[in-house]
Design a protein around this motif. Structure first.
Motif, PDB file in Angstrom:
ATOM      1  N   ASN A  25      15.793  27.802  -2.398  1.00 31.54           N
ATOM      2  CA  ASN A  25      15.083  28.289  -1.758  1.00 31.54           C
ATOM      3  C   ASN A  25      14.011  29.396  -2.208  1.00 31.54           C
ATOM      4  OD1 ASN A  25      16.659  26.429  -0.165  1.00 31.54           O
ATOM      5  ND2 ASN A  25      17.762  27.903  -0.319  1.00 31.54           N
ATOM      6  N   PRO A  26      12.731  29.497  -1.539  1.00 29.91           N
ATOM      7  CA  PRO A  26      12.003  30.202  -1.700  1.00 29.91           C
ATOM      8  C   PRO A  26      12.264  31.352  -1.316  1.00 29.91           C
ATOM      9  CG  PRO A  26      10.939  28.130  -0.448  1.00 29.91           C
ATOM     10  CD  PRO A  26      12.030  28.236  -0.600  1.00 29.91           C
ATOM     11  N   VAL A  27      11.822  32.748  -1.289  1.00 28.58           N
ATOM     12  CA  VAL A  27      12.533  33.934  -1.125  1.00 28.58           C
ATOM     13  C   VAL A  27      10.810  34.762  -0.354  1.00 28.58           C
ATOM     14  CG1 VAL A  27      12.831  36.088  -1.720  1.00 28.58           C
ATOM     15  CG2 VAL A  27      13.767  34.064  -3.560  1.00 28.58           C
ATOM     16  N   LEU A  28      12.023  35.049   0.598  1.00 27.61           N
ATOM     17  CA  LEU A  28      10.370  35.341   2.072  1.00 27.61           C
ATOM     18  C   LEU A  28      10.196  37.273   1.903  1.00 27.61           C
ATOM     19  CD1 LEU A  28      11.652  33.354   5.374  1.00 27.61           C
ATOM     20  CD2 LEU A  28      10.139  32.666   4.003  1.00 27.61           C
ATOM     21  N   GLY A  29       9.240  37.161   1.999  1.00 28.76           N
ATOM     22  CA  GLY A  29       8.546  38.870   2.180  1.00 28.76           C
ATOM     23  C   GLY A  29       9.454  39.253   3.435  1.00 28.76           C
TER      24      GLY A  29
ATOM     25  N   GLU B   8     -11.277  36.841 -15.270  1.00 28.68           N
ATOM     26  CA  GLU B   8      -9.464  35.706 -15.434  1.00 28.68           C
ATOM     27  C   GLU B   8      -8.850  35.374 -14.490  1.00 28.68           C
ATOM     28  OE1 GLU B   8      -7.007  40.190 -15.867  1.00 28.68           O
ATOM     29  OE2 GLU B   8      -7.786  39.706 -13.626  1.00 28.68           O
ATOM     30  N   LEU B   9      -7.613  34.396 -14.685  1.00 23.67           N
ATOM     31  CA  LEU B   9      -7.284  33.358 -14.171  1.00 23.67           C
ATOM     32  C   LEU B   9      -6.072  33.388 -13.532  1.00 23.67           C
ATOM     33  CD1 LEU B   9      -7.780  30.372 -13.505  1.00 23.67           C
ATOM     34  CD2 LEU B   9      -6.894  30.231 -15.921  1.00 23.67           C
ATOM     35  N   TRP B  10      -6.094  33.431 -12.285  1.00 23.15           N
ATOM     36  CA  TRP B  10      -4.688  34.126 -11.550  1.00 23.15           C
ATOM     37  C   TRP B  10      -3.739  32.623 -11.642  1.00 23.15           C
ATOM     38  CZ3 TRP B  10      -5.612  38.055  -7.387  1.00 23.15           C
ATOM     39  CH2 TRP B  10      -6.419  39.392  -7.995  1.00 23.15           C
ATOM     40  N   LEU B  11      -2.316  33.415 -12.110  1.00 26.31           N
ATOM     41  CA  LEU B  11      -1.640  32.288 -12.309  1.00 26.31           C
ATOM     42  C   LEU B  11      -0.781  32.098 -11.378  1.00 26.31           C
ATOM     43  CD1 LEU B  11      -0.985  31.131 -15.424  1.00 26.31           C
ATOM     44  CD2 LEU B  11      -2.657  29.797 -14.447  1.00 26.31           C
ATOM     45  N   ARG B  12      -0.027  31.591 -10.213  1.00 26.97           N
ATOM     46  CA  ARG B  12       0.778  31.971  -8.863  1.00 26.97           C
ATOM     47  C   ARG B  12       1.708  30.800  -9.140  1.00 26.97           C
ATOM     48  NH1 ARG B  12      -3.906  33.136  -7.210  1.00 26.97           N
ATOM     49  NH2 ARG B  12      -4.589  30.870  -5.558  1.00 26.97           N
ATOM     50  N   LYS B  13       3.368  31.373  -8.900  1.00 30.92           N
ATOM     51  CA  LYS B  13       4.402  30.432  -9.106  1.00 30.92           C
ATOM     52  C   LYS B  13       5.154  30.658  -7.665  1.00 30.92           C
ATOM     53  CE  LYS B  13       7.902  29.143 -11.527  1.00 30.92           C
ATOM     54  NZ  LYS B  13       8.793  29.120 -13.486  1.00 30.92           N
ATOM     55  N   SER B  14       5.941  29.920  -6.735  1.00 30.19           N
ATOM     56  CA  SER B  14       7.259  30.408  -5.566  1.00 30.19           C
ATOM     57  C   SER B  14       8.088  31.515  -6.493  1.00 30.19           C
ATOM     58  CB  SER B  14       6.820  29.380  -5.263  1.00 30.19           C
ATOM     59  OG  SER B  14       5.884  28.855  -4.279  1.00 30.19           O
ATOM     60  N   VAL B  15       8.212  32.195  -5.608  1.00 27.97           N
ATOM     61  CA  VAL B  15       9.901  32.999  -6.418  1.00 27.97           C
ATOM     62  C   VAL B  15      10.479  31.904  -5.151  1.00 27.97           C
ATOM     63  CG1 VAL B  15      11.109  34.804  -6.913  1.00 27.97           C
ATOM     64  CG2 VAL B  15       8.539  35.533  -7.132  1.00 27.97           C
ATOM     65  N   LEU B  16      11.876  32.092  -6.177  1.00 25.57           N
ATOM     66  CA  LEU B  16      13.043  30.759  -5.735  1.00 25.57           C
ATOM     67  C   LEU B  16      14.324  31.921  -5.530  1.00 25.57           C
ATOM     68  CD1 LEU B  16      11.355  27.649  -7.216  1.00 25.57           C
ATOM     69  CD2 LEU B  16      11.205  28.817  -5.094  1.00 25.57           C
ATOM     70  N   ASP B  17      15.142  32.135  -4.740  1.00 29.28           N
ATOM     71  CA  ASP B  17      17.238  32.035  -5.069  1.00 29.28           C
ATOM     72  C   ASP B  17      17.115  31.455  -5.832  1.00 29.28           C
ATOM     73  OD1 ASP B  17      17.570  29.820  -3.444  1.00 29.28           O
ATOM     74  OD2 ASP B  17      17.551  31.702  -1.279  1.00 29.28           O
ATOM     75  N   GLU B  18      18.746  31.757  -5.529  1.00 36.00           N
ATOM     76  CA  GLU B  18      19.854  30.868  -7.719  1.00 36.00           C
ATOM     77  C   GLU B  18      20.533  29.705  -6.684  1.00 36.00           C
ATOM     78  OE1 GLU B  18      20.997  33.923  -5.680  1.00 36.00           O
ATOM     79  OE2 GLU B  18      20.125  35.146  -6.843  1.00 36.00           O
ATOM     80  N   GLU B  19      19.887  29.043  -5.074  1.00 38.70           N
ATOM     81  CA  GLU B  19      19.736  27.827  -4.439  1.00 38.70           C
ATOM     82  C   GLU B  19      18.784  26.705  -4.434  1.00 38.70           C
ATOM     83  OE1 GLU B  19      21.426  28.272  -0.354  1.00 38.70           O
ATOM     84  OE2 GLU B  19      23.411  29.588  -1.698  1.00 38.70           O
TER      85      GLU B  19
ATOM     86  N   GLY C 235       7.769  37.551   6.245  1.00 39.05           N
ATOM     87  CA  GLY C 235       7.602  36.251   6.588  1.00 39.05           C
ATOM     88  C   GLY C 235       7.660  34.909   5.551  1.00 39.05           C
ATOM     89  N   ARG C 236       6.655  35.497   4.774  1.00 35.96           N
ATOM     90  CA  ARG C 236       6.034  34.481   3.994  1.00 35.96           C
ATOM     91  C   ARG C 236       6.244  34.563   2.765  1.00 35.96           C
ATOM     92  NH1 ARG C 236      -0.533  35.921   3.915  1.00 35.96           N
ATOM     93  NH2 ARG C 236      -0.356  33.664   4.287  1.00 35.96           N
ATOM     94  N   PRO C 237       6.490  33.190   2.342  1.00 36.25           N
ATOM     95  CA  PRO C 237       6.908  33.276   0.418  1.00 36.25           C
ATOM     96  C   PRO C 237       6.443  34.861  -0.666  1.00 36.25           C
ATOM     97  CG  PRO C 237       6.263  31.033   1.244  1.00 36.25           C
ATOM     98  CD  PRO C 237       5.585  32.313   2.463  1.00 36.25           C
ATOM     99  N   GLU C 238       7.337  34.721  -0.973  1.00 37.70           N
ATOM    100  CA  GLU C 238       6.948  35.694  -2.166  1.00 37.70           C
ATOM    101  C   GLU C 238       6.783  34.733  -3.726  1.00 37.70           C
ATOM    102  OE1 GLU C 238       8.984  39.205  -3.197  1.00 37.70           O
ATOM    103  OE2 GLU C 238       9.835  39.367  -1.874  1.00 37.70           O
ATOM    104  N   ARG C 239       5.117  35.094  -4.387  1.00 46.71           N
ATOM    105  CA  ARG C 239       4.784  34.557  -5.513  1.00 46.71           C
ATOM    106  C   ARG C 239       4.868  35.434  -6.353  1.00 46.71           C
ATOM    107  NH1 ARG C 239       2.818  29.572  -4.068  1.00 46.71           N
ATOM    108  NH2 ARG C 239       2.316  28.655  -2.566  1.00 46.71           N
ATOM    109  N   ASP C 240       5.051  35.159  -7.638  1.00 47.46           N
ATOM    110  CA  ASP C 240       4.843  35.800  -9.121  1.00 47.46           C
ATOM    111  C   ASP C 240       3.484  35.480  -9.472  1.00 47.46           C
ATOM    112  OD1 ASP C 240       5.319  37.099 -11.485  1.00 47.46           O
ATOM    113  OD2 ASP C 240       6.495  35.732 -12.203  1.00 47.46           O
ATOM    114  N   LEU C 241       3.128  36.183  -9.833  1.00 47.36           N
ATOM    115  CA  LEU C 241       1.227  36.578 -10.187  1.00 47.36           C
ATOM    116  C   LEU C 241       1.419  36.940 -11.944  1.00 47.36           C
ATOM    117  CD1 LEU C 241      -1.458  35.738  -9.147  1.00 47.36           C
ATOM    118  CD2 LEU C 241      -1.849  38.031  -8.619  1.00 47.36           C
ATOM    119  N   VAL C 242       0.215  35.901 -12.594  1.00 48.65           N
ATOM    120  CA  VAL C 242       0.085  36.291 -13.661  1.00 48.65           C
ATOM    121  C   VAL C 242      -0.886  35.756 -14.333  1.00 48.65           C
ATOM    122  CG1 VAL C 242       0.618  35.827 -16.443  1.00 48.65           C
ATOM    123  CG2 VAL C 242       2.736  35.612 -14.353  1.00 48.65           C
ATOM    124  N   LYS C 243      -2.378  37.549 -14.560  1.00 47.33           N
ATOM    125  CA  LYS C 243      -3.193  36.796 -14.561  1.00 47.33           C
ATOM    126  C   LYS C 243      -3.728  37.547 -16.101  1.00 47.33           C
ATOM    127  CE  LYS C 243      -4.001  40.702 -10.579  1.00 47.33           C
ATOM    128  NZ  LYS C 243      -5.159  41.555 -10.851  1.00 47.33           N
TER     129      LYS C 243
END
Length: 166
Positions: free
Chosen positions: A98-102, A85-96, A105-113
């Motif tokens: 900016n990265p959404v922090l979990g 499997e290939l794990w594809l990641r992308k930072s989750v951003l808010d409306e403006e 305190g680390r940036p949240e990431r969307d993961l697709v396998k």
């Protein structure tokens, strides 16, 4: 008992991407050992659709990135193991944007396998769609005609200096 077709299944899938989507030899310091290391990063182009999900902008870090054998000096071939499997990641951003922090305190990431063959098929389909868009009415033929007209206009001889035209 299964019948053999004479060809073994592919063990490696090769993705070919333009160099603009590939970053090679990014340096970092290993936290555990303190030594300098490098990694590669690939960002998928917009319009890359896998199972109905646009994974354009998602990133992954392949172990190897090679100059392309068939596409020219500005292309890169990325070998991937076909059954891994290939794990594809992308930072989750808010409306403006900016990265959404979990909570940590680390940036949240969307993961697709996904499987590498799915990404390869999606890239092929995205390139075909791009070529079709370019062939539309104002596509390549329209641009070529405009270029010919401009070249013809540039060939006309301007009046000599000092002469008046009325």
């Amino acid at each position: 008992m299964e019948e053999s077709t004479g060809t073994a299944p592919r063990k490696t899938v090769y993705l070919s991407l333009h160099e603009n989507f590939v970053r090679e030899n990014i340096a970092y310091t290993d936290r555990a050992t303190g030594e300098e290391r490098t990694f590669n990063q690939v960002r998928l182009p917009a319009g890359t659709i896998v199972d109905g999900v646009d994974v354009g902008g998602y990133e992954f870090s392949p172990l190897f990135v090679n100059p392309s054998k068939y596409r020219g000096e500005h292309w890169r071939d990325i070998p991937l193991i076909a059954d891994r499997e290939l794990w594809l990641r992308k930072s989750v951003l808010d409306e403006e944007g900016n990265p959404v922090l979990g909570a940590d305190g680390r940036p949240e990431r969307d993961l697709v396998k996904v499987m590498p063959e799915q990404v390869k098929d999606a890239l092929i389909a995205a390139r075909r769609a791009y070529v079709e868009r370019m062939r539309d009415a104002d596509g390549l033929s329209g641009r070529a005609e405009a270029a010919r007209a401009a070249a013809g206009a540039a060939r006309t001889v301007p009046p000599a200096r000092g002469t008046q035209t009325r």
